[in-house]
Design a protein around this motif. Sequence first.
Motif, short mmCIF file in Angstrom:
data_model
loop_
_atom_site.label_atom_id
_atom_site.label_comp_id
_atom_site.label_asym_id
_atom_site.label_seq_id
_atom_site.Cartn_x
_atom_site.Cartn_y
_atom_site.Cartn_z
N LEU B 7 -12.87 -39.35 -0.23
CA LEU B 7 -13.81 -39.16 0.86
C LEU B 7 -13.90 -37.68 1.23
O LEU B 7 -12.91 -36.96 1.18
N VAL B 23 -19.28 -39.94 1.33
CA VAL B 23 -19.00 -40.43 2.68
C VAL B 23 -18.63 -41.91 2.72
O VAL B 23 -18.15 -42.40 3.74
N GLU B 24 -18.85 -42.62 1.63
CA GLU B 24 -18.52 -44.05 1.64
C GLU B 24 -18.29 -44.50 0.20
O GLU B 24 -18.87 -43.93 -0.74
N VAL B 25 -17.42 -45.48 0.03
CA VAL B 25 -17.15 -46.05 -1.30
C VAL B 25 -17.41 -47.54 -1.23
O VAL B 25 -16.90 -48.22 -0.33
N ARG B 26 -18.22 -48.03 -2.14
CA ARG B 26 -18.57 -49.45 -2.12
C ARG B 26 -17.81 -50.17 -3.23
O ARG B 26 -17.78 -49.70 -4.37
N ARG B 52 -20.85 -40.26 9.63
CA ARG B 52 -20.49 -41.60 9.19
C ARG B 52 -21.68 -42.55 9.26
O ARG B 52 -22.63 -42.32 9.99
N LEU B 53 -21.59 -43.62 8.47
CA LEU B 53 -22.67 -44.62 8.49
C LEU B 53 -22.49 -45.59 9.65
O LEU B 53 -23.40 -46.35 9.98
#
Lengths: 130, 114, 409
Positions: B7, B23-26, B52-53
């Motif tokens: 991140l 910013v994000e890991v899916r 952030r989301l």
Amino acid sequence: MWWQGQRTVDLVSELLDRQIEDDDGRGVGKVDDLELVRRADGRWEVTELLLGGRALAGRLGGRVGRLVGWLTRRLHGSDQPRGIPLSRVTAIGPAVRVPAEVADAVRSPSERWLRERVISRVPGAGRARE
Amino acid sequence: MRASEVLDRPVVDPEGRRVGRIVEVRATPEQSPGTQVIMVVDGFVIARGHLRLLDYQRYHEHGPALLRWLVKRLHRWSRFAPHDTLTLPDGPGPARLGVAWTELPYLLDVAWPD
Amino acid sequence: MKKWLGLTLGVLSAVGGFVDIGDIVENGLVGARYGMSLTWVIVLGVIGIATYAHMSGRIVAVSGRPVYDLVRERLGAKAALANLVGSLLITLLTLAAEIGGVALVIELATGVDHLVWVLLVGVGLWLVVWRVRFQTMEQTLGFAGLAVAVFVVAVFCLDPDWGTLGSQVVRVTPPEGEPLPTYLYHAIALFGSAMTPYEVFFFSSGGVEEKWSRADLAVVKMNSFVGFPLGGLLGLGIAAATAAVLLPAGVQVDNISQVLLPVALSLGGVGLVIGLFGFAATTVGAALETGLSAGYAVAQFFGWEWGKRVRPAGAARFHLAVALSLLAGALVVQTGVDPVALTEYSLVFSAVALPLTYLPVLIVANDTDYLGEHVNGRISNTLGLLTLVVVVLAAAAAIPLMIATGAGA
């Protein structure tokens, strides 16, 4: 069921920083960080939840992170964060659930030290007031 | 590798130009018959800033509408890099895209399915 | 009866926002200087805090997660830590002030200087944290605090010029000759205090202590929309009493004994005793609210086991955090610093703590994973967003106004 019927899990939104609880709802720690491992085919796999001051220090980074890391080392001398294999996680939701024996294996050494050396010696420490 | 090392890591395109940060890991839980459930990474959200989301990417109708609109607006240029398009180095240094930035789908098209 | 007992958590939580030692003096000061013309701020504050109390209470009843869990989970480790520092500074400054406030009330009752009582008060508070059941503590102090309603009684017995009071209530501008910035500073101080973050830390953690479930959603609603407004009403009663007596007499308020003058004047010795008893209850209540909230916030940020519902040995770090907070508070007051001034400084840290506390609550209150069918409706979202906007504006204006007006002098 443990991912609640979801197709995907967004790690920052749904896993990191959530409360970890045992089956009785007792606090174990936070998901302070995650361990990822690169598989033979090149894809990343999430293998462990990491918790404790050492893991949190890495998340915070910078001067504050170094301070938290130093404090944790001073308090219980461990350089490795405590980890829970993802396979032992029974539910991911508002809280992350783990079985009691898994929780007991990763309980905080400083909490134990404080309980045994200080808090338990104060009269009345062993009685719950519900 | 730790999530904290993934991140916020800068991302560069094949020409080495900076395009944003992760910013994000899916990830998707997977279970082949007779084995334990494992969680494998599908891809990464790359954004220009640190914002952030706040969980608004997860489902379409998450309110309040004003905040949803604001988060979507701030992430209108963010893109989703499928796992096979992004290489993470073992040490420090930026993650490198294997395809052009503009070939990646917009986050809004991937993460807010209608 | 049981139904009304369930209301005390809301009253006790609101005490820390509307009738703690800082608010007692601030309400008295504002009433004596501006009459009732800051009523609109209290009303706004009550609407704002009740809206967020209802959200955080619902989240606890349905998902079991208290407010600082939400802050950490939605904002991430870094922003949550920044908020923790700001919130803790507010909470600890207020805690120190309340310990001083309790000691001041004892001084008024006994005539012995308050500095003599400080450490005793600290030890007494710790014993309550260590031994007394959460519900016993909450119900006793929630009820006893209602004694401050003696100010409302006093106003009616004084039978003031109702026309004047009424015309003050409906105005939103300072009286003639009063500078606008100072009036605004006091408005922001009252609003910031009404929205102070430890109220929702305490309220939501208290809900966990009481093991709220879906079956308690009605209790949550009543606490939010009756309990919190009752707290606000107590604060307004103090302002009304000083507005009726001290404003016409031209008396300026800067300490707690002056605030009691109208009650003594109207109801004599009995009124004075009830008023003092009420102040003792609200300052003790606010001290426990802030002391426990410091422990709740820290424990929930790090993920420790916490709370009074488990035996102290089962939540060792939580109890250490609360005990250290009480000790620090007592030591600060023991230096002889003015307790009321401490609560004024705490306003400075609201700029960080308020938005970063209420934003995650608002977001999670809309998350179906947490709340299912109980997510916010349109009214809660509208009020929540409007409150958030006012909070951000007030927080941004607080520090410049504080400097420009010399903290409302």
